[in-house]
Design an enzyme around this catalytic site. Structure first.
Site, PDB file in Angstrom:
ATOM      1  N   SER A 162      -2.360 -11.209  -6.377  1.00 49.42           N
ATOM      2  CA  SER A 162      -1.850  -9.887  -6.750  1.00 49.42           C
ATOM      3  C   SER A 162      -0.645  -9.440  -5.926  1.00 49.42           C
ATOM      4  O   SER A 162      -0.029  -8.418  -6.235  1.00 49.42           O
ATOM      5  CB  SER A 162      -2.958  -8.840  -6.623  1.00 49.42           C
ATOM      6  OG  SER A 162      -3.847  -8.916  -7.707  1.00 49.42           O
ATOM      7  N   LYS A 218       2.529  -8.586  -7.678  1.00 49.60           N
ATOM      8  CA  LYS A 218       2.751  -7.274  -8.283  1.00 49.60           C
ATOM      9  C   LYS A 218       3.766  -6.442  -7.516  1.00 49.60           C
ATOM     10  O   LYS A 218       4.322  -5.480  -8.053  1.00 49.60           O
ATOM     11  CB  LYS A 218       1.416  -6.533  -8.400  1.00 49.60           C
ATOM     12  CG  LYS A 218       0.484  -7.159  -9.442  1.00 49.60           C
ATOM     13  CD  LYS A 218      -0.934  -6.646  -9.342  1.00 49.60           C
ATOM     14  CE  LYS A 218      -1.825  -7.379 -10.357  1.00 49.60           C
ATOM     15  NZ  LYS A 218      -3.256  -7.236 -10.101  1.00 49.60           N
ATOM     16  N   SER A 221      -4.395  -2.114  -8.719  1.00 50.56           N
ATOM     17  CA  SER A 221      -4.044  -3.533  -8.868  1.00 50.56           C
ATOM     18  C   SER A 221      -4.398  -4.065 -10.253  1.00 50.56           C
ATOM     19  O   SER A 221      -4.815  -5.211 -10.415  1.00 50.56           O
ATOM     20  CB  SER A 221      -4.754  -4.377  -7.798  1.00 50.56           C
ATOM     21  OG  SER A 221      -4.146  -5.650  -7.693  1.00 50.56           O
ATOM     22  N   LYS A 225       0.141  -3.807  -0.267  1.00 53.42           N
ATOM     23  CA  LYS A 225      -0.631  -4.445  -1.328  1.00 53.42           C
ATOM     24  C   LYS A 225      -1.535  -5.542  -0.759  1.00 53.42           C
ATOM     25  O   LYS A 225      -1.177  -6.224   0.194  1.00 53.42           O
ATOM     26  CB  LYS A 225       0.323  -5.068  -2.352  1.00 53.42           C
ATOM     27  CG  LYS A 225      -0.332  -5.511  -3.648  1.00 53.42           C
ATOM     28  CD  LYS A 225      -0.547  -4.342  -4.580  1.00 53.42           C
ATOM     29  CE  LYS A 225      -1.323  -4.741  -5.827  1.00 53.42           C
ATOM     30  NZ  LYS A 225      -2.723  -5.120  -5.524  1.00 53.42           N
TER      31      LYS A 225
END
Length: 387
Positions: A62, A65, A127, A227
């Site tokens: 992730s 992202k 997320s 993140k």
């Protein structure tokens, strides 16, 4: 400040000083992490404070992202998108990233419409893989086209060892990032989109009557972004940033075996960056640092200043025994021009010179008139005879 008369060129040591290099190496050796790949950067100086296999390519999970949201923020900044735009949730987005996918999701209902503003929050805070797909389809027409935009922006901002295949980071052949590239990406987001950056510290977001908390474990420990990520192939990773006493750091790490290890090691690395280093101001710009003697002028001395401040990021306490000496080629013969280079400040530790900084005359010192020069000569001669 202009220079009317220059002294002979001096040899100036670079910031990577020999003495301080040993202190840096000692400080870096004092820290170690179980993370297979990691990097820690001081944002203000772009100095790498710690790194471990930082250029090793890994699957992004992730963390990809961050590149997705960078493309979206860039489109909004260029007027190609607005936050009040709405997009329809496709069946592909629902099946691949929705409630039944088994991955992180925003829980978008198939066939529903959702604003870009909510999609951004669902991507950053929750997320959501479904949010990433809906944005890619709505803004670029599909996953492949959006991935091309991700790679184009990545190349523009200097991510030289990363390649993106999709906007959500789920496993895909050829998709890879490095921790150094992700740190560069984090700096780009922080500096380029300061008004958007606070979103990364939002602790929770509610959509479709479902509230989800931000997965970043460092938000409770002083960080303000960015993140987390996890897949079986990449392990547990994190990109984070925090600031203290006017300094900001960015860290990126991945490959850990559990979320607990990620939280522990990220916290250790963050504290190392904020507590074990300090920015020291050795000289302020245009602040008086000494005086030089002037001969034959309307003033017997002139104040010395540095044109630029001298700041150094160093391991805490490593400059405790550094001394400063003002060196000039005085007495200076008048006239002395404002901005004339007239000396330098020498910083040293024992017999080792650390840094030499040029100094300049703060103001002009005109030559005395003829009568005063004759008087000074006579006084000087009588003083010599009286010895």
């Amino acid at each position: 400040m202009s220079t009317a008369r220059a002294l002979p060129r001096l040899f100036v040591w670079p910031l990577a000083l020999l003495v301080l290099a040993a202190a840096w190496a000692t400080s870096a050796r004092a820290f170690e992490t179980t993370a297979p790949t990691a990097i820690l950067i001081d944002v203000g100086t772009s100095r790498v404070l710690y790194e471990k296999n930082a250029d090793e390519p890994i699957p992004p999970a992730s963390l990809a992202k961050l590149m997705t949201v960078a493309v979206v923020f860039d489109k909004i900044a260029r007027g190609e998108a607005t936050k009040d735009q709405t997009f329809e949730v496709s069946e592909y987005a629902w099946r691949t990233g929705g409630a039944g996918s088994g991955g992180s999701t925003m829980f978008l209902p198939v066939g529903s419409t959702v604003s870009l503003d909510d999609l951004i929050k669902g991507l950053v805070v929750q997320s959501g893989n479904d949010a990433a797909i809906v944005m890619a389809e709505g803004l670029s027409g599909g996953i492949e086209a959006f991935a091309e935009e991700m790679n184009a922006l990545a190349a523009k901002i200097g991510l030289s060892h990363s390649h993106f295949v999709n906007p959500h980071g789920l496993p895909a052949p050829g998709q890879q990032v490095t921790m150094r590239d992700l740190a560069v990406l984090a700096e780009y987001l922080i500096k380029t989109f300061p008004d958007e950056y606070p979103l990364f510290s939002q602790e929770s977001f509610t959509y479709n009557k479902i509230t989800q908390k931000n997965r970043n474990p460092l938000l409770q420990l002083g960080a303000d972004g960015l993140k987390t990520g996890h897949t079986a192939a990449s392990g547990y990773g994190l990109v984070a940033s925090a600031s203290k006493d006017g300094r900001r750091i960015v860290l990126a790490m991945s490959g850990m075996d559990s979320s607990e290890e990620r939280a522990r090691e990220a916290s250790r690395l963050m504290n190392f960056g904020l507590q074990d280093f300090e920015e020291v101001t050795l000289i302020e710009a245009n602040a008086p640092v000494g005086e030089a003697t002037v001969r034959g002028g309307t003033s017997s001395s002139v104040t010395l200043v540095a044109e630029e401040p001298l700041k150094m990021l160093v391991p805490r306490g490593s400059l405790a025994d550094v001394s400063r000496q003002i060196v000039d080629n005085g007495p200076l013969p008048a006239p002395v021009a404002e901005g004339q280079r007239v000396g330098w400040a020498v910083f040293s530790r024992g017999d080792e010179t650390l840094r030499q900084v040029p100094l300049y005359a703060e103001s002009a010192v005109p030559r005395e008139n003829l009568f005063m020069r004759i008087a000074d000569t006579i006084v000087g001669h009588l003083s010599w005879e009286a010895r």
